[in-house]
Scaffold this motif. Sequence first.
Motif, PDB file in Angstrom:
ATOM      1  N   ARG A  45       0.911  -1.069   0.057  1.00 52.47           N
ATOM      2  CA  ARG A  45      -0.334  -0.076   0.195  1.00 52.47           C
ATOM      3  C   ARG A  45       1.475   1.680  -0.109  1.00 52.47           C
ATOM      4  N   ASN A  46       1.864   1.312  -0.020  1.00 52.20           N
ATOM      5  CA  ASN A  46       3.268   2.187   0.025  1.00 52.20           C
ATOM      6  C   ASN A  46       3.844   2.315  -1.078  1.00 52.20           C
ATOM      7  N   GLU A  47       3.556   3.275  -1.908  1.00 52.64           N
ATOM      8  CA  GLU A  47       4.557   3.192  -3.100  1.00 52.64           C
ATOM      9  C   GLU A  47       5.866   3.429  -3.039  1.00 52.64           C
ATOM     10  N   ARG A  48       6.594   4.142  -1.869  1.00 50.18           N
ATOM     11  CA  ARG A  48       8.015   4.393  -1.997  1.00 50.18           C
ATOM     12  C   ARG A  48       8.511   3.100  -1.652  1.00 50.18           C
ATOM     13  N   ALA A  49       7.845   2.317  -0.488  1.00 51.69           N
ATOM     14  CA  ALA A  49       8.088   0.812  -0.090  1.00 51.69           C
ATOM     15  C   ALA A  49       8.131  -0.018  -0.716  1.00 51.69           C
ATOM     16  N   ARG A  50       7.126   0.284  -1.704  1.00 48.76           N
ATOM     17  CA  ARG A  50       7.106  -0.869  -1.787  1.00 48.76           C
ATOM     18  C   ARG A  50       8.381  -0.998  -3.598  1.00 48.76           C
ATOM     19  N   ASP A  51       8.431   0.225  -4.225  1.00 40.99           N
ATOM     20  CA  ASP A  51       9.447   0.329  -4.905  1.00 40.99           C
ATOM     21  C   ASP A  51      10.843   0.172  -4.335  1.00 40.99           C
ATOM     22  N   PHE A  52      10.939   0.572  -3.041  1.00 41.51           N
ATOM     23  CA  PHE A  52      12.498   0.554  -2.613  1.00 41.51           C
ATOM     24  C   PHE A  52      12.672  -1.017  -2.382  1.00 41.51           C
ATOM     25  N   THR A  53      11.078  -1.811  -1.739  1.00 38.80           N
ATOM     26  CA  THR A  53      12.030  -3.380  -1.311  1.00 38.80           C
ATOM     27  C   THR A  53      11.425  -4.221  -2.898  1.00 38.80           C
ATOM     28  N   LEU A  54      11.058  -3.834  -3.978  1.00 32.86           N
ATOM     29  CA  LEU A  54      11.719  -4.576  -4.930  1.00 32.86           C
ATOM     30  C   LEU A  54      12.657  -4.137  -5.914  1.00 32.86           C
ATOM     31  N   ALA A  55      13.128  -3.072  -5.598  1.00 34.20           N
ATOM     32  CA  ALA A  55      14.251  -2.550  -6.189  1.00 34.20           C
ATOM     33  C   ALA A  55      15.406  -3.572  -5.614  1.00 34.20           C
ATOM     34  N   VAL A  56      15.686  -3.896  -4.393  1.00 32.14           N
ATOM     35  CA  VAL A  56      16.775  -4.306  -3.463  1.00 32.14           C
ATOM     36  C   VAL A  56      16.550  -6.049  -4.067  1.00 32.14           C
ATOM     37  N   SER A  57      15.388  -6.266  -3.628  1.00 33.10           N
ATOM     38  CA  SER A  57      15.508  -7.347  -3.805  1.00 33.10           C
ATOM     39  C   SER A  57      15.699  -7.953  -5.530  1.00 33.10           C
ATOM     40  N   GLY A  58      15.441  -6.623  -6.314  1.00 31.29           N
ATOM     41  CA  GLY A  58      15.237  -7.312  -7.505  1.00 31.29           C
ATOM     42  C   GLY A  58      17.151  -7.148  -7.714  1.00 31.29           C
ATOM     43  N   ALA A  59      18.392  -6.437  -7.277  1.00 33.38           N
ATOM     44  CA  ALA A  59      19.007  -6.239  -7.654  1.00 33.38           C
ATOM     45  C   ALA A  59      20.025  -7.401  -6.230  1.00 33.38           C
ATOM     46  N   MET A  60      18.900  -8.026  -6.024  1.00 29.70           N
ATOM     47  CA  MET A  60      20.200  -9.455  -5.253  1.00 29.70           C
ATOM     48  C   MET A  60      20.189 -10.451  -6.842  1.00 29.70           C
ATOM     49  N   THR A  62      20.804  -9.750  -9.580  1.00 34.11           N
ATOM     50  CA  THR A  62      21.859  -9.438 -10.221  1.00 34.11           C
ATOM     51  C   THR A  62      23.323  -9.878  -9.973  1.00 34.11           C
ATOM     52  N   ILE A  63      23.976  -9.969  -9.175  1.00 35.10           N
ATOM     53  CA  ILE A  63      24.460 -10.826  -8.426  1.00 35.10           C
ATOM     54  C   ILE A  63      25.656 -12.360  -8.446  1.00 35.10           C
ATOM     55  N   PRO A  64      25.793 -12.229  -9.491  1.00 29.45           N
ATOM     56  CA  PRO A  64      27.075 -13.595  -9.900  1.00 29.45           C
ATOM     57  C   PRO A  64      26.034 -14.676  -9.044  1.00 29.45           C
ATOM     58  N   SER A  65      26.237 -15.806  -9.364  1.00 30.39           N
ATOM     59  CA  SER A  65      25.460 -17.007  -8.422  1.00 30.39           C
ATOM     60  C   SER A  65      26.961 -17.423  -7.888  1.00 30.39           C
ATOM     61  N   PHE A  66      28.045 -17.388  -8.192  1.00 28.21           N
ATOM     62  CA  PHE A  66      29.650 -17.875  -7.950  1.00 28.21           C
ATOM     63  C   PHE A  66      29.879 -17.025  -7.157  1.00 28.21           C
ATOM     64  N   ALA A  67      29.914 -15.201  -7.521  1.00 27.29           N
ATOM     65  CA  ALA A  67      30.340 -14.345  -6.421  1.00 27.29           C
ATOM     66  C   ALA A  67      29.919 -14.623  -5.012  1.00 27.29           C
ATOM     67  N   LEU A  68      28.529 -15.116  -5.427  1.00 27.74           N
ATOM     68  CA  LEU A  68      27.639 -14.654  -4.420  1.00 27.74           C
ATOM     69  C   LEU A  68      28.140 -15.807  -3.136  1.00 27.74           C
ATOM     70  N   PHE A  69      28.363 -16.934  -3.326  1.00 23.09           N
ATOM     71  CA  PHE A  69      28.646 -18.169  -2.534  1.00 23.09           C
ATOM     72  C   PHE A  69      29.897 -17.877  -2.477  1.00 23.09           C
ATOM     73  N   ILE A  70      31.041 -17.390  -2.933  1.00 25.29           N
ATOM     74  CA  ILE A  70      31.668 -17.231  -2.241  1.00 25.29           C
ATOM     75  C   ILE A  70      32.111 -16.483  -1.341  1.00 25.29           C
ATOM     76  N   LEU A  71      31.176 -14.925  -1.509  1.00 22.60           N
ATOM     77  CA  LEU A  71      31.039 -14.101   0.072  1.00 22.60           C
ATOM     78  C   LEU A  71      30.717 -14.635   0.966  1.00 22.60           C
ATOM     79  N   LEU A  72      29.659 -15.698   1.114  1.00 18.94           N
ATOM     80  CA  LEU A  72      28.900 -15.966   1.866  1.00 18.94           C
ATOM     81  C   LEU A  72      29.568 -16.784   2.834  1.00 18.94           C
ATOM     82  N   LEU A  73      31.150 -17.794   1.887  1.00 21.21           N
ATOM     83  CA  LEU A  73      32.214 -18.257   2.594  1.00 21.21           C
ATOM     84  C   LEU A  73      32.536 -17.733   4.007  1.00 21.21           C
ATOM     85  N   GLY A  74      32.938 -16.781   3.966  1.00 24.65           N
ATOM     86  CA  GLY A  74      33.661 -16.331   5.309  1.00 24.65           C
ATOM     87  C   GLY A  74      32.753 -16.471   6.530  1.00 24.65           C
ATOM     88  N   PRO A  75      31.152 -15.679   6.679  1.00 23.59           N
ATOM     89  CA  PRO A  75      30.707 -15.604   7.849  1.00 23.59           C
ATOM     90  C   PRO A  75      29.851 -17.033   8.226  1.00 23.59           C
TER      91      PRO A  75
END
Length: 214
Positions: A45-60, A62-75
Amino acid sequence: MSFLEFLIKRADDMLEMGIGHAAVVGISVLLATVLGVALGVLTHRNERARDFTLAVSGAMLTIPSFALFILLLGPLGLGAKPVIVALTMYGLMPIIRNTVAGLNGVDPAVTESARGMGLTRMQRLLRVELPLAWPVIITGVRVTTLSLLGIAAIGSIVNGPGFGNFIFTGLARVGTPVAINFVLAGALGVVILAILSDVLFHIVRRLTTSKGIR
């Protein structure tokens, strides 16, 4: 050795990898569904919050899967944990988008009628809006599941379970007689899981959607 002979010989390994593959995807889809539906409900119901949430989840996405798996190795270290976290991140976008679309597609007259009957905001959401939006939401969950089944195969680079182990074993043995069998077996396993998942979602959708909105 023919491919059929290879499958028969590796039947136990195929079953074990199939269970592991289905498990990490299933857990990830469950987490993504809970988070995605919650975020969709909170922001639709909140356009700004909705667009921000969709933008962030959409940006995820775009992260190459190889890179993301390797980045998560540390933690998170090796194994299923980094795979589950990565798959959950990749699975959010379709579910959030479809939750928002489903809820915004509910006829305002229906919610007004429910309000007139004395239903509270939470009651309207649970009894009216979410049931009406459910066919759209479950379509997003289905799309997420089919996408994650493929991405999960890459999780073997961090010792994650699943058919990716066969695929990467085959790639490591390129030039040998068994290389193509390993790759084909891994790919076939993913395809079979995708078909089974699609059938399961078709059944679940019919069982959980009222006849009036199918």
